[in-house]
Design a protein around this motif. Structure first.
Motif, mmCIF file in Angstrom:
data_model
loop_
_atom_site.group_PDB
_atom_site.id
_atom_site.type_symbol
_atom_site.label_atom_id
_atom_site.label_comp_id
_atom_site.label_asym_id
_atom_site.label_seq_id
_atom_site.Cartn_x
_atom_site.Cartn_y
_atom_site.Cartn_z
ATOM 1 N N LEU A 100 10.343 11.033 -8.807
ATOM 2 C CA LEU A 100 10.368 12.447 -8.469
ATOM 3 C C LEU A 100 11.448 12.723 -7.432
ATOM 4 C CD1 LEU A 100 6.551 13.184 -7.998
ATOM 5 C CD2 LEU A 100 7.936 13.647 -10.020
ATOM 6 N N ASN A 101 12.151 13.830 -7.610
ATOM 7 C CA ASN A 101 13.074 14.331 -6.600
ATOM 8 C C ASN A 101 12.475 15.614 -6.056
ATOM 9 O OD1 ASN A 101 15.488 16.274 -5.903
ATOM 10 N ND2 ASN A 101 16.237 14.192 -5.656
ATOM 11 N N VAL A 102 12.169 15.653 -4.766
ATOM 12 C CA VAL A 102 11.444 16.802 -4.213
ATOM 13 C C VAL A 102 12.141 17.334 -2.976
ATOM 14 C CG1 VAL A 102 9.261 15.880 -5.093
ATOM 15 C CG2 VAL A 102 9.902 15.456 -2.736
ATOM 16 N N VAL A 103 12.069 18.651 -2.795
ATOM 17 C CA VAL A 103 12.564 19.243 -1.569
ATOM 18 C C VAL A 103 11.692 18.740 -0.422
ATOM 19 C CG1 VAL A 103 11.142 21.321 -1.751
ATOM 20 C CG2 VAL A 103 13.326 21.420 -0.556
ATOM 21 N N GLY A 146 11.457 17.153 -10.900
ATOM 22 C CA GLY A 146 11.789 17.586 -9.561
ATOM 23 C C GLY A 146 10.779 18.614 -9.087
ATOM 24 N N ILE A 147 10.711 18.824 -7.791
ATOM 25 C CA ILE A 147 9.870 19.870 -7.205
ATOM 26 C C ILE A 147 10.737 20.665 -6.242
ATOM 27 C CG2 ILE A 147 7.854 20.423 -5.785
ATOM 28 C CD1 ILE A 147 6.524 17.893 -6.797
ATOM 29 N N HIS A 149 11.520 25.019 -4.638
ATOM 30 C CA HIS A 149 11.033 26.387 -4.521
ATOM 31 C C HIS A 149 11.387 27.167 -5.785
ATOM 32 C CE1 HIS A 149 10.159 25.805 -0.272
ATOM 33 N NE2 HIS A 149 11.338 25.251 -0.130
ATOM 34 N N GLY A 150 10.491 28.060 -6.210
ATOM 35 C CA GLY A 150 10.790 28.918 -7.338
ATOM 36 C C GLY A 150 12.052 29.718 -7.069
ATOM 37 N N GLY A 151 12.852 29.912 -8.100
ATOM 38 C CA GLY A 151 14.111 30.617 -7.935
ATOM 39 C C GLY A 151 15.287 29.688 -7.738
ATOM 40 N N THR A 152 15.021 28.409 -7.443
ATOM 41 C CA THR A 152 16.099 27.439 -7.286
ATOM 42 C C THR A 152 16.079 26.392 -8.391
ATOM 43 O OG1 THR A 152 14.807 25.952 -5.866
ATOM 44 C CG2 THR A 152 16.005 27.745 -4.776
ATOM 45 N N VAL A 153 15.172 26.540 -9.363
ATOM 46 C CA VAL A 153 15.067 25.579 -10.462
ATOM 47 C C VAL A 153 16.162 25.883 -11.491
ATOM 48 C CG1 VAL A 153 13.612 24.744 -12.335
ATOM 49 C CG2 VAL A 153 12.594 25.301 -10.121
ATOM 50 N N PRO A 154 16.907 24.883 -11.954
ATOM 51 C CA PRO A 154 17.927 25.115 -12.976
ATOM 52 C C PRO A 154 17.341 25.786 -14.219
ATOM 53 C CG PRO A 154 18.164 22.916 -12.049
ATOM 54 C CD PRO A 154 16.881 23.478 -11.494
ATOM 55 N N GLU A 155 18.098 26.682 -14.816
ATOM 56 C CA GLU A 155 17.579 27.500 -15.908
ATOM 57 C C GLU A 155 17.307 26.708 -17.179
ATOM 58 O OE1 GLU A 155 20.212 30.738 -16.521
ATOM 59 O OE2 GLU A 155 19.752 31.726 -14.610
ATOM 60 N N ASP A 156 17.939 25.554 -17.343
ATOM 61 C CA ASP A 156 17.753 24.786 -18.586
ATOM 62 C C ASP A 156 16.566 23.834 -18.505
ATOM 63 O OD1 ASP A 156 18.922 23.140 -16.704
ATOM 64 O OD2 ASP A 156 20.212 22.108 -18.146
ATOM 65 N N MET A 157 15.715 24.001 -17.483
ATOM 66 C CA MET A 157 14.563 23.127 -17.303
ATOM 67 C C MET A 157 13.257 23.842 -17.642
ATOM 68 S SD MET A 157 15.464 20.097 -16.161
ATOM 69 C CE MET A 157 17.152 19.473 -15.968
#
Length: 302
Positions: A100-103, A146-147, A149-157
């Protein structure tokens, strides 16, 4: 040439290196050292009698033979991996490994409250967590998910919400606020020492607030810029300046009197955390179970 058992292991190593174009990253995915991968690939190339990779100090590229081998064996190995993953439904206890890659603040606020129960329930599932505020290509980095914040997730995911919305507030230590006073309006921040937020793409974040006319952003004066939440929190606790961040991060320190939240009436609310993963692969059983447990325990609401 007759294919041996060791060839199958080396083929899987080769595919990981071909995907990441990096011995180091491939090693992280496989749990093998970069030097062991290099040794295995040299052995494979020797047995095959062809060069598969061009290696320099700065890059790893595929030769024509390497591209042909990658294209030929990728799908069969993917089918084997999926077949093994599918066996989890027959096991008494699921097994596997999740990367996992997390903020950073998600590791503190979300995973730390869930993983003790997860490891009790699923002791045979291993987790490899990389906590960073820098934007990372999870597919290229060999992560299952990955985890962020909403709004920063790549659109192709594919993304799933795993927490409620989060209030973003300003906090400072009592020593700092006793010395410089509590700001009453976001404009007052121009006369304060603020800890600048450097985003994962190196941009400087403008602090968001909400008033009668809706949301607005403020460029705050900063002598110190930080790109990682834990380091910034340590500076705020030490009285170096005001910090902007998610309210749940400050709550335990406020309860102990180590921080105070200011400008509460101007706080804004943003989307909560989302887990995301590639739409091109099936969700591993371990990741699915982790998402289900987060939803069950909902440490930050949902």
């Amino acid at each position: 040439m007759v294919t041996s058992r060791s060839d199958f292991a080396d083929f899987s190593y080769f595919l990981a290196i071909a995907k990441h174009r990096s011995f180091r990253v491939a090693g992280l995915e496989l749990g093998v050292s970069a030097s062991a991968l290099s040794h295995a690939l040299k052995g494979l190339e020797g047995r095959l009698g062809v060069r598969l990779l061009n290696r320099t100090n700065r890059s790893v590229t595929l030769t024509a033979a390497g591209e042909e081998l990658r294209d030929a064996i990728t799908q069969p190995f993917a089918a084997i991996d999926q077949a093994v993953e599918d066996l989890n439904r027959y096991r008494d206890a699921p097994t596997g490994r999740i990367r996992l890659n997390v903020v950073v603040d998600a590791a503190t606020l979300l995973l730390s409250r869930v993983l003790p129960e997860f490891t009790d329930r699923y002791p045979d599932i291993n987790l490899d967590i990389v906590a960073t505020d820098r934007m990372v290509d999870i597919v290229g980095g060999g992560f299952d998910a990955g985890i962020r914040h909403g709004g920063t997730v790549p659109e192709d995911m594919v993304a799933q919400r795993i927490s409620g919305d989060i209030r973003w507030v300003v906090a400072g230590s009592p020593a700092y606020l006793d010395r410089f006073g509590d700001p009453q309006h976001p404009d007052d921040l121009q006369q304060h020492r603020c800890l600048g937020v450097r985003l994962g793409d190196d941009r400087i974040y403008r602090w968001d607030f909400e008033g009668r006319d809706g949301e607005f952003a403020v460029s705050v004066p900063s002598k110190i810029y930080v790109n990682e939440g834990r380091a910034m929190l340590g500076l705020a606790l030490g009285g170096a300046g005001l910090m902007y961040g998610p309210e749940p991060l400050f709550e335990p320190y406020c309860a102990r009197g180590e921080l105070r939240i200011v400008l509460r009436d101007w706080a804004t609310t943003g989307p909560g955390y989302h887990v995301y993963y590639s739409s091109r692969r099936q969700v591993p059983a371990g990741l699915r179970l982790l998402i289900e447990l987060i939803r069950e325990l909902h440490p930050l609401g949902l």
